[in-house]
Design a protein around this motif. Structure first.
Motif, mmCIF file in Angstrom:
data_model
loop_
_atom_site.group_PDB
_atom_site.id
_atom_site.type_symbol
_atom_site.label_atom_id
_atom_site.label_comp_id
_atom_site.label_asym_id
_atom_site.label_seq_id
_atom_site.Cartn_x
_atom_site.Cartn_y
_atom_site.Cartn_z
ATOM 1 N N VAL A 1 0.786 -1.230 0.000
ATOM 2 C CA VAL A 1 0.000 0.000 0.000
ATOM 3 C C VAL A 1 0.818 1.281 0.000
ATOM 4 N N SER A 2 2.114 1.192 -0.218
ATOM 5 C CA SER A 2 2.939 2.375 -0.457
ATOM 6 C C SER A 2 4.286 1.924 -0.995
ATOM 7 N N ARG A 3 4.948 2.812 -1.696
ATOM 8 C CA ARG A 3 6.265 2.483 -2.251
ATOM 9 C C ARG A 3 7.265 2.231 -1.122
ATOM 10 N N ARG A 4 7.228 3.080 -0.106
ATOM 11 C CA ARG A 4 8.178 2.949 0.996
ATOM 12 C C ARG A 4 7.984 1.623 1.727
ATOM 13 N N TYR A 5 6.720 1.223 1.945
ATOM 14 C CA TYR A 5 6.460 -0.022 2.676
ATOM 15 C C TYR A 5 6.910 -1.239 1.884
ATOM 16 N N ALA A 6 6.891 -1.159 0.554
ATOM 17 C CA ALA A 6 7.383 -2.264 -0.272
ATOM 18 C C ALA A 6 8.843 -2.556 0.033
ATOM 19 N N ALA B 1 10.969 -9.825 -4.708
ATOM 20 C CA ALA B 1 11.001 -8.374 -4.915
ATOM 21 C C ALA B 1 10.751 -7.987 -6.369
ATOM 22 N N ASP B 2 11.118 -8.862 -7.316
ATOM 23 C CA ASP B 2 10.908 -8.528 -8.722
ATOM 24 C C ASP B 2 9.449 -8.622 -9.136
ATOM 25 N N ARG B 3 8.608 -9.178 -8.249
ATOM 26 C CA ARG B 3 7.162 -9.258 -8.510
ATOM 27 C C ARG B 3 6.357 -8.457 -7.490
ATOM 28 N N LEU B 4 7.018 -7.535 -6.824
ATOM 29 C CA LEU B 4 6.392 -6.742 -5.754
ATOM 30 C C LEU B 4 6.400 -5.271 -6.137
ATOM 31 N N ILE B 5 5.255 -4.612 -5.964
ATOM 32 C CA ILE B 5 5.145 -3.195 -6.282
ATOM 33 C C ILE B 5 4.353 -2.492 -5.175
ATOM 34 N N GLY B 6 4.703 -1.248 -4.910
ATOM 35 C CA GLY B 6 3.979 -0.456 -3.926
ATOM 36 C C GLY B 6 3.106 0.582 -4.612
ATOM 37 N N ILE B 7 1.821 0.599 -4.272
ATOM 38 C CA ILE B 7 0.879 1.594 -4.790
ATOM 39 C C ILE B 7 0.203 2.256 -3.597
ATOM 40 N N THR B 8 0.428 3.532 -3.433
ATOM 41 C CA THR B 8 -0.180 4.231 -2.307
ATOM 42 C C THR B 8 -1.691 4.273 -2.477
ATOM 43 N N ASP C 1 5.672 8.664 2.023
ATOM 44 C CA ASP C 1 5.335 8.864 0.619
ATOM 45 C C ASP C 1 4.392 10.040 0.399
ATOM 46 N N THR C 2 3.524 10.316 1.363
ATOM 47 C CA THR C 2 2.445 11.283 1.123
ATOM 48 C C THR C 2 2.646 12.633 1.796
ATOM 49 N N VAL C 3 3.535 12.723 2.774
ATOM 50 C CA VAL C 3 3.767 13.992 3.469
ATOM 51 C C VAL C 3 5.165 14.506 3.136
ATOM 52 N N GLN C 4 5.225 15.750 2.668
ATOM 53 C CA GLN C 4 6.498 16.392 2.371
ATOM 54 C C GLN C 4 6.785 17.436 3.447
ATOM 55 N N ASN D 1 -6.714 8.263 -9.326
ATOM 56 C CA ASN D 1 -5.281 8.247 -9.598
ATOM 57 C C ASN D 1 -4.684 6.888 -9.231
ATOM 58 N N ALA D 2 -5.070 6.363 -8.050
ATOM 59 C CA ALA D 2 -4.560 5.067 -7.619
ATOM 60 C C ALA D 2 -5.065 3.929 -8.507
ATOM 61 N N ALA D 3 -6.328 4.022 -8.949
ATOM 62 C CA ALA D 3 -6.920 2.951 -9.757
ATOM 63 C C ALA D 3 -6.162 2.745 -11.058
ATOM 64 N N ARG D 4 -5.680 3.813 -11.664
ATOM 65 C CA ARG D 4 -4.938 3.680 -12.919
ATOM 66 C C ARG D 4 -3.621 2.948 -12.688
ATOM 67 N N LYS D 5 -3.039 3.117 -11.522
ATOM 68 C CA LYS D 5 -1.820 2.379 -11.197
ATOM 69 C C LYS D 5 -2.132 0.900 -10.977
ATOM 70 N N TYR D 6 -3.310 0.606 -10.404
ATOM 71 C CA TYR D 6 -3.711 -0.794 -10.252
ATOM 72 C C TYR D 6 -3.941 -1.440 -11.612
ATOM 73 N N ILE D 7 -4.497 -0.698 -12.552
ATOM 74 C CA ILE D 7 -4.697 -1.252 -13.889
ATOM 75 C C ILE D 7 -3.351 -1.615 -14.515
#
Length: 473
Positions: A211-216, A236-243, A401-404, A459-465
Protein backbone atom coordinates in the motif's frame (compact mmCIF):
# COMPACT_ATOMS: atom_id res chain seq x y z
CA UNK A 1 -10.55 -6.45 -18.14
CA UNK A 2 -12.59 -8.40 -15.56
CA UNK A 3 -11.33 -8.12 -11.98
CA UNK A 4 -12.60 -9.73 -8.79
CA UNK A 5 -11.58 -8.13 -5.50
CA UNK A 6 -11.85 -10.49 -2.52
CA UNK A 7 -11.52 -9.04 0.98
CA UNK A 8 -12.44 -9.95 4.56
CA UNK A 9 -13.83 -6.46 5.07
CA UNK A 10 -14.98 -3.60 2.88
CA UNK A 11 -16.67 -0.25 3.54
CA UNK A 12 -19.59 0.30 3.97
CA UNK A 13 -20.39 -3.34 4.72
CA UNK A 14 -17.67 -3.88 7.36
CA UNK A 15 -14.60 -2.15 8.67
CA UNK A 16 -11.99 -2.53 11.39
CA UNK A 17 -9.21 -0.53 9.73
CA UNK A 18 -7.64 0.65 6.51
CA UNK A 19 -8.23 -2.66 4.71
CA UNK A 20 -11.97 -1.99 4.81
CA UNK A 21 -11.53 1.48 3.31
CA UNK A 22 -9.32 0.22 0.50
CA UNK A 23 -11.37 -2.84 -0.43
CA UNK A 24 -14.55 -0.78 -0.48
CA UNK A 25 -13.11 2.01 -2.60
CA UNK A 26 -10.93 0.16 -5.12
CA UNK A 27 -13.72 -1.69 -7.04
CA UNK A 28 -15.67 1.56 -7.31
CA UNK A 29 -12.60 3.38 -8.65
CA UNK A 30 -11.88 0.58 -11.11
CA UNK A 31 -15.44 0.69 -12.38
CA UNK A 32 -15.17 4.47 -12.83
CA UNK A 33 -12.23 4.03 -15.21
CA UNK A 34 -13.87 1.28 -17.24
CA UNK A 35 -12.87 -1.98 -15.53
CA UNK A 36 -15.49 -4.72 -15.08
CA UNK A 37 -14.97 -5.14 -11.34
CA UNK A 38 -16.77 -7.13 -8.67
CA UNK A 39 -16.22 -7.22 -4.91
CA UNK A 40 -16.77 -10.32 -2.75
CA UNK A 41 -16.81 -9.97 1.04
CA UNK A 42 -18.52 -11.69 4.01
CA UNK A 43 -21.91 -10.69 5.36
CA UNK A 44 -21.29 -10.12 9.07
CA UNK A 45 -23.65 -9.63 11.95
CA UNK A 46 -22.42 -6.01 11.89
CA UNK A 47 -23.41 -5.47 8.22
CA UNK A 48 -26.37 -3.12 8.14
CA UNK A 49 -29.50 -4.53 6.53
CA UNK A 50 -29.98 -1.44 4.37
CA UNK A 51 -26.83 -2.41 2.47
CA UNK A 52 -28.19 -5.86 1.54
CA UNK A 53 -30.21 -4.94 -1.51
CA UNK A 54 -31.39 -8.37 -2.59
CA UNK A 55 -30.69 -12.07 -2.29
CA UNK A 56 -28.56 -13.02 -5.27
CA UNK A 57 -28.04 -16.76 -4.75
CA UNK A 58 -29.91 -18.52 -1.97
CA UNK A 59 -28.45 -21.99 -2.63
CA UNK A 60 -24.69 -21.44 -2.69
CA UNK A 61 -24.10 -24.89 -1.24
CA UNK A 62 -20.38 -25.37 -0.65
CA UNK A 63 -18.52 -28.68 -0.49
CA UNK A 64 -16.71 -28.13 2.76
CA UNK A 65 -14.92 -30.45 5.18
CA UNK A 66 -16.53 -33.57 3.81
CA UNK A 67 -20.12 -32.35 3.59
CA UNK A 68 -22.29 -29.74 1.92
CA UNK A 69 -22.29 -26.43 3.81
CA UNK A 70 -25.33 -24.21 3.12
CA UNK A 71 -24.73 -20.56 2.33
CA UNK A 72 -26.35 -17.75 0.38
CA UNK A 73 -25.27 -14.43 -1.07
CA UNK A 74 -26.67 -10.93 -1.02
CA UNK A 75 -26.12 -8.43 -3.81
CA UNK A 76 -25.47 -4.73 -3.32
CA UNK A 77 -23.91 -1.70 -4.93
CA UNK A 78 -23.88 0.40 -1.77
CA UNK A 79 -20.15 0.96 -2.24
CA UNK A 80 -20.63 2.07 -5.84
CA UNK A 81 -19.70 -1.22 -7.53
CA UNK A 82 -21.25 -4.70 -7.91
CA UNK A 83 -20.78 -6.57 -4.62
CA UNK A 84 -21.64 -10.06 -3.44
CA UNK A 85 -21.76 -10.70 0.31
CA UNK A 86 -21.42 -14.32 1.40
CA UNK A 87 -23.81 -15.14 4.19
CA UNK A 88 -22.82 -18.07 6.43
CA UNK A 89 -24.18 -17.24 9.91
CA UNK A 90 -22.23 -19.87 11.85
CA UNK A 91 -18.97 -18.32 10.63
CA UNK A 92 -19.78 -14.64 10.30
CA UNK A 93 -22.68 -13.71 12.58
CA UNK A 94 -20.54 -13.09 15.65
CA UNK A 95 -20.02 -10.25 18.11
CA UNK A 96 -16.84 -9.10 16.38
CA UNK A 97 -15.33 -9.56 12.95
CA UNK A 98 -12.03 -11.05 14.13
CA UNK A 99 -10.55 -12.52 17.27
CA UNK A 100 -11.67 -16.16 17.30
CA UNK A 101 -9.57 -19.30 17.63
CA UNK A 102 -10.93 -20.62 14.33
CA UNK A 103 -10.44 -17.44 12.30
CA UNK A 104 -8.23 -19.44 9.94
CA UNK A 105 -11.14 -21.82 9.26
CA UNK A 106 -13.64 -18.99 8.85
CA UNK A 107 -11.60 -17.26 6.18
CA UNK A 108 -10.52 -20.46 4.46
CA UNK A 109 -14.24 -21.13 4.02
CA UNK A 110 -14.86 -17.58 2.82
CA UNK A 111 -12.21 -17.89 0.10
CA UNK A 112 -13.47 -21.31 -0.94
CA UNK A 113 -17.01 -19.93 -1.19
CA UNK A 114 -15.83 -16.82 -3.07
CA UNK A 115 -14.14 -18.91 -5.76
CA UNK A 116 -17.23 -21.14 -6.02
CA UNK A 117 -19.36 -18.01 -6.37
CA UNK A 118 -17.24 -16.69 -9.23
CA UNK A 119 -17.89 -19.90 -11.15
CA UNK A 120 -21.62 -19.46 -10.57
CA UNK A 121 -21.89 -15.87 -11.77
CA UNK A 122 -20.08 -15.94 -15.11
CA UNK A 123 -16.84 -16.08 -17.01
CA UNK A 124 -13.59 -16.37 -15.11
CA UNK A 125 -12.00 -13.07 -14.11
CA UNK A 126 -8.66 -12.23 -15.65
CA UNK A 127 -7.43 -10.98 -12.27
CA UNK A 128 -8.35 -11.98 -8.73
CA UNK A 129 -7.07 -9.38 -6.27
CA UNK A 130 -6.72 -11.01 -2.84
CA UNK A 131 -6.17 -8.96 0.30
CA UNK A 132 -4.06 -9.73 3.37
CA UNK A 133 -3.65 -13.03 5.22
CA UNK A 134 -7.38 -13.77 5.21
CA UNK A 135 -7.10 -14.39 1.45
CA UNK A 136 -3.88 -16.39 1.41
CA UNK A 137 -6.16 -19.43 1.31
CA UNK A 138 -7.72 -18.24 -1.94
CA UNK A 139 -4.31 -17.68 -3.51
CA UNK A 140 -3.30 -21.28 -2.86
CA UNK A 141 -6.65 -22.77 -3.86
CA UNK A 142 -6.69 -20.88 -7.14
CA UNK A 143 -3.08 -21.85 -7.88
CA UNK A 144 -3.97 -25.51 -7.24
CA UNK A 145 -7.17 -25.32 -9.29
CA UNK A 146 -5.34 -23.79 -12.23
CA UNK A 147 -3.46 -27.07 -12.67
CA UNK A 148 -6.59 -29.01 -13.59
CA UNK A 149 -9.67 -26.76 -13.95
CA UNK A 150 -9.87 -25.01 -17.37
CA UNK A 151 -12.14 -22.32 -15.86
CA UNK A 152 -9.14 -20.86 -14.02
CA UNK A 153 -6.56 -21.45 -16.78
CA UNK A 154 -6.11 -17.76 -17.68
CA UNK A 155 -6.82 -16.21 -14.28
CA UNK A 156 -3.92 -14.52 -12.51
CA UNK A 157 -3.64 -13.47 -8.88
CA UNK A 158 -2.53 -10.27 -7.21
CA UNK A 159 -1.92 -10.55 -3.47
CA UNK A 160 -2.12 -7.18 -1.69
CA UNK A 161 -0.38 -6.84 1.67
CA UNK A 162 -1.87 -4.19 3.93
CA UNK A 163 0.03 -5.17 7.07
CA UNK A 164 2.56 -8.00 7.05
CA UNK A 165 2.62 -8.10 10.86
CA UNK A 166 -0.69 -10.02 10.83
CA UNK A 167 0.05 -13.42 9.30
CA UNK A 168 -2.86 -15.77 10.01
CA UNK A 169 -0.91 -18.51 11.76
CA UNK A 170 -2.45 -21.85 12.76
CA UNK A 171 -1.53 -25.51 13.24
CA UNK A 172 -0.37 -27.19 10.06
CA UNK A 173 -2.33 -30.25 11.17
CA UNK A 174 -5.49 -28.38 10.13
CA UNK A 175 -4.48 -28.01 6.49
CA UNK A 176 -5.90 -31.27 5.23
CA UNK A 177 -9.26 -30.48 6.85
CA UNK A 178 -9.36 -27.23 4.88
CA UNK A 179 -8.67 -29.00 1.58
CA UNK A 180 -4.94 -28.27 1.39
CA UNK A 181 -3.59 -31.80 1.47
CA UNK A 182 -1.27 -31.75 -1.53
CA UNK A 183 2.45 -31.39 -1.01
CA UNK A 184 2.56 -28.14 -2.97
CA UNK A 185 -0.23 -26.59 -0.89
CA UNK A 186 1.28 -27.70 2.41
CA UNK A 187 4.67 -26.34 1.38
CA UNK A 188 3.12 -23.00 0.51
CA UNK A 189 1.70 -22.63 4.04
CA UNK A 190 4.70 -24.11 5.90
CA UNK A 191 6.44 -21.57 8.13
CA UNK A 192 8.54 -22.28 11.23
CA UNK A 193 6.61 -25.41 12.21
CA UNK A 194 3.12 -24.07 11.65
CA UNK A 195 0.97 -22.78 8.80
CA UNK A 196 0.85 -19.13 7.76
CA UNK A 197 -1.81 -17.84 5.39
CA UNK A 198 0.19 -14.65 4.79
CA UNK A 199 3.27 -16.65 3.82
CA UNK A 200 1.17 -18.79 1.48
CA UNK A 201 -0.24 -15.79 -0.34
CA UNK A 202 3.20 -14.23 -0.70
CA UNK A 203 4.65 -17.43 -2.11
CA UNK A 204 2.11 -18.55 -4.70
CA UNK A 205 0.52 -15.36 -6.07
CA UNK A 206 1.53 -14.17 -9.53
CA UNK A 207 2.31 -10.65 -8.35
CA UNK A 208 2.41 -8.89 -5.00
CA UNK A 209 1.38 -5.38 -4.14
CA UNK A 210 1.43 -3.32 -1.02
CA UNK A 211 0.00 0.00 0.00
CA UNK A 212 2.94 2.37 -0.46
CA UNK A 213 6.26 2.48 -2.25
CA UNK A 214 8.18 2.95 1.00
CA UNK A 215 6.46 -0.02 2.68
CA UNK A 216 7.38 -2.26 -0.27
CA UNK A 217 11.01 -1.72 0.72
CA UNK A 218 10.44 -1.72 4.49
CA UNK A 219 8.88 -5.17 4.58
CA UNK A 220 12.04 -6.58 3.02
CA UNK A 221 13.92 -5.65 6.20
CA UNK A 222 14.15 -7.61 9.48
CA UNK A 223 12.67 -4.64 11.34
CA UNK A 224 9.45 -4.62 9.32
CA UNK A 225 9.28 -8.04 7.65
CA UNK A 226 8.15 -9.93 10.77
CA UNK A 227 10.04 -13.06 9.81
CA UNK A 228 8.98 -13.02 6.17
CA UNK A 229 11.56 -10.53 4.89
CA UNK A 230 13.46 -13.39 3.22
CA UNK A 231 10.38 -14.14 1.11
CA UNK A 232 9.57 -10.54 0.23
CA UNK A 233 13.21 -10.08 -0.84
CA UNK A 234 13.02 -13.29 -2.85
CA UNK A 235 9.94 -12.01 -4.65
CA UNK A 236 11.00 -8.37 -4.92
CA UNK A 237 10.91 -8.53 -8.72
CA UNK A 238 7.16 -9.26 -8.51
CA UNK A 239 6.39 -6.74 -5.75
CA UNK A 240 5.15 -3.19 -6.28
CA UNK A 241 3.98 -0.46 -3.93
CA UNK A 242 0.88 1.59 -4.79
CA UNK A 243 -0.18 4.23 -2.31
CA UNK A 244 -3.86 3.97 -1.45
CA UNK A 245 -6.27 6.66 -2.50
CA UNK A 246 -9.11 8.22 -0.58
CA UNK A 247 -12.70 8.54 -1.72
CA UNK A 248 -13.05 12.16 -2.81
CA UNK A 249 -16.84 11.87 -2.82
CA UNK A 250 -16.88 10.90 0.85
CA UNK A 251 -13.92 12.99 2.02
CA UNK A 252 -14.61 16.35 0.45
CA UNK A 253 -14.75 19.48 2.64
CA UNK A 254 -16.84 21.33 0.05
CA UNK A 255 -19.67 18.75 0.18
CA UNK A 256 -19.17 16.71 3.38
CA UNK A 257 -22.57 16.12 5.00
CA UNK A 258 -20.97 15.43 8.40
CA UNK A 259 -19.59 18.93 8.96
CA UNK A 260 -21.33 22.17 9.90
CA UNK A 261 -19.71 24.43 7.29
CA UNK A 262 -18.14 23.67 3.94
CA UNK A 263 -14.85 25.05 2.68
CA UNK A 264 -12.35 24.66 -0.14
CA UNK A 265 -8.78 25.51 -1.08
CA UNK A 266 -9.97 28.91 -2.34
CA UNK A 267 -12.16 29.71 0.68
CA UNK A 268 -11.12 28.29 4.05
CA UNK A 269 -13.53 30.38 6.13
CA UNK A 270 -15.78 27.38 6.75
CA UNK A 271 -12.92 25.53 8.44
CA UNK A 272 -12.96 28.09 11.23
CA UNK A 273 -16.66 27.42 11.82
CA UNK A 274 -15.90 23.67 11.89
CA UNK A 275 -13.27 24.38 14.53
CA UNK A 276 -15.87 26.18 16.63
CA UNK A 277 -18.26 23.24 16.27
CA UNK A 278 -15.53 20.75 17.22
CA UNK A 279 -14.66 22.64 20.41
CA UNK A 280 -18.34 22.91 21.31
CA UNK A 281 -18.83 19.18 20.68
CA UNK A 282 -16.12 18.35 23.22
CA UNK A 283 -17.32 21.06 25.65
CA UNK A 284 -14.03 22.92 25.41
CA UNK A 285 -13.66 26.73 25.62
CA UNK A 286 -14.06 28.27 22.20
CA UNK A 287 -10.78 30.03 21.45
CA UNK A 288 -10.29 29.86 17.69
CA UNK A 289 -6.80 31.33 17.82
CA UNK A 290 -5.39 28.38 19.78
CA UNK A 291 -4.32 25.35 17.69
CA UNK A 292 -6.04 21.99 17.98
CA UNK A 293 -3.80 18.90 17.85
CA UNK A 294 -5.83 15.82 16.91
CA UNK A 295 -5.41 12.08 16.63
CA UNK A 296 -7.80 9.44 15.27
CA UNK A 297 -6.44 5.92 15.60
CA UNK A 298 -6.48 2.51 17.18
CA UNK A 299 -4.70 2.89 20.50
CA UNK A 300 -1.90 0.40 19.94
CA UNK A 301 1.88 0.57 20.19
CA UNK A 302 2.16 0.61 16.37
CA UNK A 303 0.52 4.03 16.24
CA UNK A 304 3.16 5.81 18.32
CA UNK A 305 0.94 6.44 21.33
CA UNK A 306 3.99 6.16 23.58
CA UNK A 307 5.50 9.19 21.85
CA UNK A 308 2.26 11.13 22.18
CA UNK A 309 2.19 10.35 25.88
CA UNK A 310 5.67 11.84 26.24
CA UNK A 311 4.90 15.10 24.42
CA UNK A 312 1.30 15.73 25.51
CA UNK A 313 2.39 17.79 28.53
CA UNK A 314 4.42 20.11 26.31
CA UNK A 315 1.46 20.63 23.97
CA UNK A 316 -0.77 21.54 26.90
CA UNK A 317 1.90 23.84 28.33
CA UNK A 318 1.99 25.63 24.98
CA UNK A 319 -1.71 26.42 25.45
CA UNK A 320 -2.99 24.20 22.64
CA UNK A 321 -5.92 21.80 22.62
CA UNK A 322 -5.65 18.02 22.18
CA UNK A 323 -8.53 15.92 20.83
CA UNK A 324 -8.32 12.13 20.60
CA UNK A 325 -10.73 9.66 18.99
CA UNK A 326 -10.11 5.92 19.26
CA UNK A 327 -9.91 2.88 21.47
CA UNK A 328 -7.52 0.03 22.10
CA UNK A 329 -5.08 -0.99 24.81
CA UNK A 330 -6.27 -0.13 28.30
CA UNK A 331 -3.07 1.65 29.33
CA UNK A 332 -3.45 4.07 26.43
CA UNK A 333 -7.14 4.62 27.03
CA UNK A 334 -6.38 5.27 30.71
CA UNK A 335 -3.71 7.79 29.77
CA UNK A 336 -6.01 9.88 27.60
CA UNK A 337 -8.72 9.80 30.24
CA UNK A 338 -6.30 10.90 32.95
CA UNK A 339 -4.96 13.68 30.70
CA UNK A 340 -8.51 14.89 30.15
CA UNK A 341 -9.02 14.92 33.91
CA UNK A 342 -5.78 16.86 34.40
CA UNK A 343 -6.57 19.49 31.74
CA UNK A 344 -10.34 19.36 31.15
CA UNK A 345 -10.36 22.76 29.41
CA UNK A 346 -7.77 21.67 26.83
CA UNK A 347 -8.27 17.95 26.23
CA UNK A 348 -11.22 16.20 24.57
CA UNK A 349 -11.42 12.40 24.44
CA UNK A 350 -13.86 10.03 22.73
CA UNK A 351 -13.29 6.34 23.39
CA UNK A 352 -14.50 4.20 20.51
CA UNK A 353 -15.11 5.16 16.90
CA UNK A 354 -17.60 7.47 15.22
CA UNK A 355 -17.47 8.14 11.49
CA UNK A 356 -19.31 11.51 11.73
CA UNK A 357 -17.00 12.60 14.53
CA UNK A 358 -13.94 11.55 12.51
CA UNK A 359 -15.07 13.88 9.73
CA UNK A 360 -15.65 16.73 12.19
CA UNK A 361 -12.20 16.25 13.75
CA UNK A 362 -10.49 16.28 10.36
CA UNK A 363 -12.40 19.42 9.35
CA UNK A 364 -12.04 21.34 12.62
CA UNK A 365 -8.50 20.52 13.73
CA UNK A 366 -5.37 22.41 12.84
CA UNK A 367 -2.69 19.73 13.29
CA UNK A 368 -2.95 15.95 12.99
CA UNK A 369 -0.50 13.65 14.82
CA UNK A 370 0.63 10.32 13.31
CA UNK A 371 4.00 9.38 14.88
CA UNK A 372 3.65 5.71 13.95
CA UNK A 373 6.30 3.06 14.60
CA UNK A 374 5.30 1.63 11.23
CA UNK A 375 2.49 2.55 8.88
CA UNK A 376 2.10 0.57 5.64
CA UNK A 377 0.03 3.34 4.08
CA UNK A 378 -2.12 5.36 6.45
CA UNK A 379 -5.27 7.19 5.39
CA UNK A 380 -5.80 9.84 8.04
CA UNK A 381 -2.80 11.88 6.90
CA UNK A 382 -4.42 12.01 3.44
CA UNK A 383 -7.80 12.96 4.91
CA UNK A 384 -5.97 15.68 6.85
CA UNK A 385 -4.27 17.07 3.74
CA UNK A 386 -7.63 17.14 1.97
CA UNK A 387 -9.19 19.13 4.85
CA UNK A 388 -6.40 21.63 5.35
CA UNK A 389 -5.31 19.99 8.61
CA UNK A 390 -1.53 19.88 8.70
CA UNK A 391 -0.05 16.44 9.54
CA UNK A 392 2.95 15.72 11.75
CA UNK A 393 4.16 12.22 10.90
CA UNK A 394 7.07 9.88 11.28
CA UNK A 395 8.83 9.19 7.97
CA UNK A 396 7.75 5.56 7.56
CA UNK A 397 5.68 3.69 4.98
CA UNK A 398 2.91 5.65 3.32
CA UNK A 399 3.42 8.57 5.71
CA UNK A 400 6.80 9.21 4.12
CA UNK A 401 5.34 8.86 0.62
CA UNK A 402 2.44 11.28 1.12
CA UNK A 403 3.77 13.99 3.47
CA UNK A 404 6.50 16.39 2.37
CA UNK A 405 8.32 18.27 5.11
CA UNK A 406 7.69 22.03 5.14
CA UNK A 407 10.60 24.12 3.87
CA UNK A 408 10.19 27.78 4.79
CA UNK A 409 12.83 28.92 2.28
CA UNK A 410 11.31 27.30 -0.81
CA UNK A 411 7.76 27.48 0.56
CA UNK A 412 7.28 23.81 -0.33
CA UNK A 413 5.94 20.93 1.75
CA UNK A 414 2.55 20.06 3.19
CA UNK A 415 3.37 18.91 6.73
CA UNK A 416 6.11 18.05 9.18
CA UNK A 417 7.92 14.73 9.51
CA UNK A 418 10.71 13.25 11.57
CA UNK A 419 12.82 10.09 11.34
CA UNK A 420 14.04 8.35 14.51
CA UNK A 421 11.34 6.96 16.80
CA UNK A 422 12.12 9.41 19.60
CA UNK A 423 9.95 11.83 21.55
CA UNK A 424 12.48 14.66 21.27
CA UNK A 425 12.40 14.47 17.46
CA UNK A 426 8.61 14.42 17.51
CA UNK A 427 8.61 17.43 19.85
CA UNK A 428 10.90 19.37 17.50
CA UNK A 429 8.28 19.06 14.76
CA UNK A 430 5.52 20.06 17.15
CA UNK A 431 7.41 23.26 17.96
CA UNK A 432 8.02 23.88 14.25
CA UNK A 433 4.31 23.47 13.57
CA UNK A 434 3.39 25.83 16.43
CA UNK A 435 5.81 28.42 15.10
CA UNK A 436 4.34 28.16 11.59
CA UNK A 437 0.79 28.31 12.98
CA UNK A 438 1.65 31.67 14.53
CA UNK A 439 2.10 33.16 11.05
CA UNK A 440 -1.27 33.04 9.22
CA UNK A 441 0.26 33.52 5.76
CA UNK A 442 2.74 30.66 6.30
CA UNK A 443 0.04 28.42 7.70
CA UNK A 444 -2.29 29.13 4.79
CA UNK A 445 0.51 28.21 2.36
CA UNK A 446 1.11 24.85 4.08
CA UNK A 447 -2.62 24.13 4.05
CA UNK A 448 -2.91 24.99 0.35
CA UNK A 449 0.09 22.82 -0.51
CA UNK A 450 -1.63 19.86 1.12
CA UNK A 451 -5.03 20.48 -0.43
CA UNK A 452 -3.47 20.60 -3.91
CA UNK A 453 -2.16 17.01 -3.69
CA UNK A 454 -4.09 14.41 -5.73
CA UNK A 455 -4.66 11.45 -3.41
CA UNK A 456 -7.82 10.38 -5.23
CA UNK A 457 -8.74 6.77 -5.88
CA UNK A 458 -9.00 7.55 -9.57
CA UNK A 459 -5.28 8.25 -9.60
CA UNK A 460 -4.56 5.07 -7.62
CA UNK A 461 -6.92 2.95 -9.76
CA UNK A 462 -4.94 3.68 -12.92
CA UNK A 463 -1.82 2.38 -11.20
CA UNK A 464 -3.71 -0.79 -10.25
CA UNK A 465 -4.70 -1.25 -13.89
CA UNK A 466 -1.02 -1.05 -14.84
CA UNK A 467 -0.33 -3.67 -12.14
CA UNK A 468 -3.04 -5.97 -13.51
CA UNK A 469 -1.69 -5.66 -17.06
CA UNK A 470 1.79 -6.48 -15.77
CA UNK A 471 0.39 -9.48 -13.89
CA UNK A 472 -1.07 -10.91 -17.11
CA UNK A 473 2.33 -10.89 -18.83
Amino acid sequence: MRVAVISAEAVPYSKTGGLGDVAGALPKALKAVGVDSVLITPCYLQTRAEYLWETAIDDLNIDWRGSVFPAKTFYSEANGSPTFLIDAPSYFHRDSIYGYSNDYERFAFFNHAALALLKRIGAAPEIVNLNDWHCGFGAVELAENRKWDPYWKNTRTVFSIHNIAYQGGFSDGELWKLGFGSDSARNAFAFNGYASAMKAGLEVSDTLSTVSRRYAFEMQTPENGYGLEWLTRQRADRLIGITNGIDYEVWNPSTDIEIRAHFSIDDLDGKRECKRHLLETFSLPVDLDRPIFANITRLTAQKGIDLMMQVAGEIISAGAYIISLGSGEKRYEDFWQSLSGYAPRQVGVYRGYSEPLAHLIEAGSDIFMMPSKFEPCGLNQMYSLRYGTVPIVRAVGGLDDTVQNWDAVSQTGNGFKFGPYRADRFLEKIYEALYAFGDPLTWRRIQRNGMLVDNSWENAARKYIDLYEWTKT
